[in-house]
Design an enzyme around this catalytic site. Structure first.
Site, PDB file in Angstrom:
ATOM      1  N   LYS A 130       0.696  -1.239   0.129  1.00 15.53           N
ATOM      2  CA  LYS A 130       0.034   0.024   0.064  1.00 15.53           C
ATOM      3  C   LYS A 130       0.718   1.325  -0.016  1.00 15.53           C
ATOM      4  O   LYS A 130       0.562   2.148  -0.539  1.00 15.53           O
ATOM      5  CB  LYS A 130      -1.003  -0.041   1.228  1.00 15.53           C
ATOM      6  CG  LYS A 130      -1.843   1.067   1.211  1.00 15.53           C
ATOM      7  CD  LYS A 130      -3.060   0.851   2.333  1.00 15.53           C
ATOM      8  CE  LYS A 130      -3.822   1.923   2.402  1.00 15.53           C
ATOM      9  NZ  LYS A 130      -4.889   1.754   3.522  1.00 15.53           N
ATOM     10  N   GLU A 180      10.259  -5.755   3.942  1.00 17.24           N
ATOM     11  CA  GLU A 180      10.347  -7.016   3.667  1.00 17.24           C
ATOM     12  C   GLU A 180      10.021  -6.886   2.172  1.00 17.24           C
ATOM     13  O   GLU A 180      10.895  -7.641   1.443  1.00 17.24           O
ATOM     14  CB  GLU A 180       9.299  -7.911   4.343  1.00 17.24           C
ATOM     15  CG  GLU A 180       9.661  -8.275   5.865  1.00 17.24           C
ATOM     16  CD  GLU A 180       8.754  -7.194   6.708  1.00 17.24           C
ATOM     17  OE1 GLU A 180       8.671  -7.507   8.008  1.00 17.24           O
ATOM     18  OE2 GLU A 180       8.435  -6.239   6.156  1.00 17.24           O
ATOM     19  N   GLY A 185      -5.102  -2.936   4.769  1.00 18.66           N
ATOM     20  CA  GLY A 185      -4.353  -4.273   4.146  1.00 18.66           C
ATOM     21  C   GLY A 185      -5.086  -5.575   4.151  1.00 18.66           C
ATOM     22  O   GLY A 185      -5.203  -6.245   3.501  1.00 18.66           O
ATOM     23  N   ARG A 186      -5.682  -5.683   5.492  1.00 18.26           N
ATOM     24  CA  ARG A 186      -5.994  -6.998   5.647  1.00 18.26           C
ATOM     25  C   ARG A 186      -7.397  -7.225   4.908  1.00 18.26           C
ATOM     26  O   ARG A 186      -8.283  -8.324   5.109  1.00 18.26           O
ATOM     27  CB  ARG A 186      -6.230  -7.350   7.304  1.00 18.26           C
ATOM     28  CG  ARG A 186      -7.002  -6.265   8.062  1.00 18.26           C
ATOM     29  CD  ARG A 186      -6.552  -6.471   9.537  1.00 18.26           C
ATOM     30  NE  ARG A 186      -7.352  -5.304  10.487  1.00 18.26           N
ATOM     31  CZ  ARG A 186      -6.547  -4.358  10.588  1.00 18.26           C
ATOM     32  NH1 ARG A 186      -5.562  -4.116   9.935  1.00 18.26           N
ATOM     33  NH2 ARG A 186      -7.174  -3.506  11.544  1.00 18.26           N
ATOM     34  N   GLU A 242      -5.433  -8.528  14.556  1.00 19.47           N
ATOM     35  CA  GLU A 242      -4.877  -7.142  14.227  1.00 19.47           C
ATOM     36  C   GLU A 242      -5.911  -6.283  14.149  1.00 19.47           C
ATOM     37  O   GLU A 242      -5.981  -5.124  14.596  1.00 19.47           O
ATOM     38  CB  GLU A 242      -4.403  -7.326  12.616  1.00 19.47           C
ATOM     39  CG  GLU A 242      -3.690  -6.057  12.415  1.00 19.47           C
ATOM     40  CD  GLU A 242      -2.795  -6.204  10.913  1.00 19.47           C
ATOM     41  OE1 GLU A 242      -1.463  -6.545  11.348  1.00 19.47           O
ATOM     42  OE2 GLU A 242      -3.202  -5.941   9.998  1.00 19.47           O
ATOM     43  N   HIS A 257      -5.900 -34.953  15.400  1.00 21.02           N
ATOM     44  CA  HIS A 257      -4.889 -35.773  15.901  1.00 21.02           C
ATOM     45  C   HIS A 257      -3.735 -34.781  16.516  1.00 21.02           C
ATOM     46  O   HIS A 257      -2.749 -35.130  16.459  1.00 21.02           O
ATOM     47  CB  HIS A 257      -4.345 -36.513  14.738  1.00 21.02           C
ATOM     48  CG  HIS A 257      -5.516 -37.518  14.152  1.00 21.02           C
ATOM     49  ND1 HIS A 257      -5.745 -38.781  14.584  1.00 21.02           N
ATOM     50  CD2 HIS A 257      -6.159 -37.277  13.468  1.00 21.02           C
ATOM     51  CE1 HIS A 257      -6.388 -39.482  14.090  1.00 21.02           C
ATOM     52  NE2 HIS A 257      -6.971 -38.395  13.078  1.00 21.02           N
ATOM     53  N   LYS A 267       9.122  -2.324  14.633  1.00 22.09           N
ATOM     54  CA  LYS A 267       9.526  -2.087  13.324  1.00 22.09           C
ATOM     55  C   LYS A 267      10.513  -0.610  13.653  1.00 22.09           C
ATOM     56  O   LYS A 267      11.814  -0.698  13.156  1.00 22.09           O
ATOM     57  CB  LYS A 267       8.647  -1.540  12.373  1.00 22.09           C
ATOM     58  CG  LYS A 267       7.890  -2.606  11.885  1.00 22.09           C
ATOM     59  CD  LYS A 267       6.700  -2.011  10.855  1.00 22.09           C
ATOM     60  CE  LYS A 267       5.834  -3.271  10.298  1.00 22.09           C
ATOM     61  NZ  LYS A 267       5.010  -2.698   9.306  1.00 22.09           N
TER      62      LYS A 267
END
Length: 500
Positions: free
Chosen positions: A175, A181, A236-237, A322, A352, A464
């Site tokens: 964005k 990253e 963003g999400r 978030e 399991h 950050k």
């Protein structure tokens, strides 16, 4: 794949509700009629109906950032006007759809797509690509879709070992176009293309970007025609519905992407218009709130009995934690409740793993069981396997609800463990879109009920900031780092160990 819902199933139990042919059964929540009435009354007292109307009307419900949360406009296939400060956003959204479809029509000769993005630029898209790959006879267009998110070069190396540079395209999704990253990984992919013999012109034609910062993308070297915008009113999400979802169309065709949007849009219309007592996102939110109030729950699990949805809990973790993992409300005061811890994986594998804790652990952990009525395979043994899969799903919910008495304490199941059961008629792009929109709208509802702003995420920033001086110290390789205002004594010692 049709974008039109199937006919609703008959003979639903009284505890079940349906929207867009998605069935929600709350029978095992152990909430009686009087408690439901109280919950709906509390929702109205918190002005939930006004909040829902404000969200779809483009009001600035994201108070801390003074902006709306208009991701629903990204899937508004009706193209009915959606006003942002008096201006209709739908012409700009429609233009992006047209550009995506046009790119699909000329996307030929591509063997590999490297999607570079992290967090909200990765989870929803990766879930959709992985889930739709299981749809029988779906068009795949003969290309490999690679997801590059982690700064760890192990992921980068694995992708670059497999991709063919001369027929690879890279889509950089950020964005702000400043995400560390993503920027580092994008530079590494460009270096790989260059070292593989691609010319500067070939590299420029191989790069695409999805961003709200068009100048930064151009400066990086992405041609303007290859830049797809999205807007600051899209979190963003919540962005898979925007051009962030471009790879869905490129991998499976624009019609599939359109069906994905259509399912979400249908669920939005239900959320916007249905009375609270019939409103699936609201009912799910109130059930969770009830378990917080009555049982003090701190975690819940989402268990899809569909291998195609194994990525769903990972997407849901970001959406819920978030959005609503906050201790301060919209009024700046401490809140009583916020997001529980979210976890899960595909059933029956999950049985399991951690179901022992569900059945006999001291903590009560509500579960959302998600099942698909039709098998996700056309193999000759598909129906026999699917009956076993569904029987396990139903049996686990029943066992958790009722428990079991025994003389041996090790064999006692306490029971009274709450769960929802969600049934999808089938899993295709339409119903995947409806499922994701259901949970997005539930997250917004929970935020409203808890008085939390679900559309900012200040808690992800501090780490950050602290990482920058630590990175500088690691790069410098000094023998002895002393504690500072930004590096405490423990971290300084760890840096010195790494540099030794």
């Amino acid at each position: 794949m049709s974008s039109r819902p199937m006919q609703s199933p008959d003979n639903l139990p009284n505890s079940a509700h349906t929207a867009v042919d998605v069935v929600l059964d709350t029978a095992y929540q152990n909430i009686n009629d009087a408690q439901w009435s109280d919950l709906f009354a509390a929702a109205r007292k918190s002005k939930l109906e006004e909040f829902i109307a404000d969200m779809f009307a483009g009001k600035h419900i994201n108070l801390s950032e003074d902006r709306p949360a208009l991701h629903s406009a990204l899937r508004n296939l009706s193209k009915a006007p959606v006003l942002l400060d008096g201006k209709d956003v739908m012409p700009a959204v429609t233009k992006v759809w047209q550009r995506i479809e046009a790119l699909c029509n000329k996307w030929v000769g591509v063997t590999d797509v490297i999607h570079i993005g992290i967090g909200g630029s990765d989870f929803g898209l990766r879930l959709a690509i992985e889930a739709l790959a299981h749809v029988p006879e779906i068009e795949s267009r003969g290309m490999q879709m690679h997801f590059l998110a982690n700064i760890d070069t192990a992921e980068l190396a694995r992708i670059l070992d497999r991709a063919q540079p001369n027929s690879t395209r890279a889509i950089i999704v950020s964005k702000s176009f400043t995400t560390l990253e993503t920027a580092m990984n994008a530079k590494a992919v460009v270096a790989w293309l260059k070292n593989s013999g691609c010319t500067q012109g070939q590299i420029a034609r191989s790069l695409f970007a999805v961003t709200a910062n068009v100048p930064a993308a151009k400066e990086f070297g992405v041609e303007e025609d290859n830049i797809f915008p999205f807007w600051d009113w899209v979190g963003g999400r919540y962005s898979v519905w925007s051009a962030v979802g471009l790879p869905i169309a490129l991998q499976y065709g624009f019609k599939t992407f359109e069906d994905f949007l259509a399912g979400a849009h249908a669920m939005d219309l239900h959320f916007k218009n249905a009375p609270l007592e019939q409103n699936l996102p609201v009912i799910m939110a109130l059930a969770l709130l009830h378990q917080q109030e009555k049982r003090g729950i701190k975690a819940y699990a989402a268990i899809p009995y569909a291998d195609a949805l194994d990525w769903f809990p990972k997407w849901l973790q970001q959406l819920d934690m978030e959005s609503n993992g906050k201790s301060v409300g919209r009024d700046g005061k401490p809140v009583k409740h916020s997001s529980p811890v979210v976890f899960g994986s595909a059933g029956s594998n999950a049985q399991h793993s951690y179901f022992q804790l569900f059945h006999q652990g001291p903590e009560v952990i509500p579960i959302d069981f998600i099942a698909v009525r039709k098998p996700m395979s056309d193999r000759p043994e598909a129906m026999a396997h699917h009956h076993i899969l569904l029987s396990n799903c139903l049996a686990q919910a029943q066992a958790l609800a009722h428990g079991k008495s025994a003389a041996n304490p090790n064999d006692v199941y306490p029971g009274n463990r709450p769960s929802n059961l969600l049934f999808l008629p089938e899993l295709n792009a339409f119903y995947l879109g409806a499922l994701l929109a259901l949970y997005e709208n539930r997250a917004a509802t929970l935020g409203a009920l808890w008085n939390i702003n679900s559309f900012d995420q200040p808690g992800v920033e501090y780490g950050k900031v602290l990482a920058k001086p630590i990175e500088k110290a690691l790069v410098g390789g000094s023998d002895q780092i002393s504690p500072t205002d930004s590096i405490d004594a423990v971290t300084a010692a760890r840096i010195n160990f790494l540099n030794s």
